[in-house]
Design a protein around this motif. Structure first.
Motif, short mmCIF file in Angstrom:
data_model
loop_
_atom_site.label_atom_id
_atom_site.label_comp_id
_atom_site.label_asym_id
_atom_site.label_seq_id
_atom_site.Cartn_x
_atom_site.Cartn_y
_atom_site.Cartn_z
N ILE A 45 60.93 60.02 11.02
CA ILE A 45 60.59 59.15 12.05
C ILE A 45 60.62 57.66 11.67
O ILE A 45 60.05 57.69 10.68
CB ILE A 45 59.19 59.70 12.68
N ASP A 46 61.44 56.95 12.26
CA ASP A 46 61.68 55.45 12.14
C ASP A 46 61.05 54.57 12.83
O ASP A 46 61.87 54.15 13.80
CB ASP A 46 63.28 55.43 11.69
N VAL A 47 59.80 54.06 12.84
CA VAL A 47 59.38 53.38 13.90
C VAL A 47 58.68 52.07 13.11
O VAL A 47 58.02 51.21 14.07
CB VAL A 47 58.26 54.15 14.68
N THR A 48 58.63 51.70 11.81
CA THR A 48 57.89 50.69 11.37
C THR A 48 58.47 49.40 11.33
O THR A 48 57.73 48.44 10.90
CB THR A 48 57.28 51.13 10.13
N ALA A 49 59.60 49.15 12.11
CA ALA A 49 60.05 47.74 11.96
C ALA A 49 59.47 46.71 12.85
O ALA A 49 58.86 47.32 13.85
CB ALA A 49 61.49 47.91 12.57
N GLU A 50 59.29 45.70 12.54
CA GLU A 50 58.43 44.81 12.90
C GLU A 50 57.08 45.13 13.50
O GLU A 50 56.55 44.80 14.51
CB GLU A 50 59.22 44.04 14.31
N GLY A 51 56.35 45.83 12.65
CA GLY A 51 55.03 46.52 12.92
C GLY A 51 54.83 47.28 13.62
O GLY A 51 53.58 47.73 14.35
N GLY A 52 55.77 48.27 14.09
CA GLY A 52 55.63 49.27 15.14
C GLY A 52 54.88 50.39 14.66
O GLY A 52 54.81 50.75 13.35
#
Length: 168
Positions: A45-52
């Protein structure tokens, strides 16, 4: 008009677009005093870009009329997006590397025991189901930033799918 052929969804064929979620070949652990079986690490799961942050939701998808007109592609530049059917019904996956190039499109037939995790920036069609009111577990990104790009195909590029229907 271009008619897309539909191929079986396999990990190898889908690898350029993300991950196939299935337990075939996965290592299981016996838990809960042997009354449950756990399969770990089925997707990245790849969701942490820009604080996601991780968002878990439940979708109900409706069937589209046949032939299925492929007119819109979307992608999510800030995170992956995982879809897992909850009713065991077969469904369809349409992806491409460039929505302007018909030769880059691929269509896959997913079984009701397979999900997909679209990689960040993977162009894909919105959910395509073969059974009315199909429920899906969805894991994707929530948070600030624009995490949706849409590309509408113009009139000169029409793509259609003619699936075998398994209606309820």
């Amino acid at each position: 008009m271009v008619r897309l052929s539909i191929e079986p969804l396999t990990k190898q064929a889908f690898a350029p677009f993300g991950e196939v979620i299935e337990i075939d070949g996965a290592i299981s652990l016996s838990i809960n005093q042997g009354f449950a079986e756990r399969f770990n690490d089925l997707a990245e799961i790849d969701v942490t870009a820009e604080g996601g942050q991780t968002n878990i939701s439940w979708f109900f998808a409706s069937m589209r009329p046949a032939p299925i007109a492929i007119r819109l592609m979307e992608r999510h530049p800030l995170g992956s997006q995982l879809f897992m059917p909850l009713n065991g019904a077969d469904w369809l996956v349409v992806v491409c590397t460039d929505p302007r190039k018909p030769e880059s499109y691929r269509a896959f037939a997913a079984t009701g025991k397979q999900g997909v995790n679209y990689a960040r920036n993977c162009w894909h069609h919105p959910l395509l189901v073969l059974k009315a009111a199909s429920p899906f577990l969805v894991v994707d990104r929530k948070g600030d930033g624009n995490n949706l790009e849409e590309y509408w195909l113009d009139e000169t590029m029409q793509l259609d799918l003619m699936p075998d229907r398994h209606e309820a």
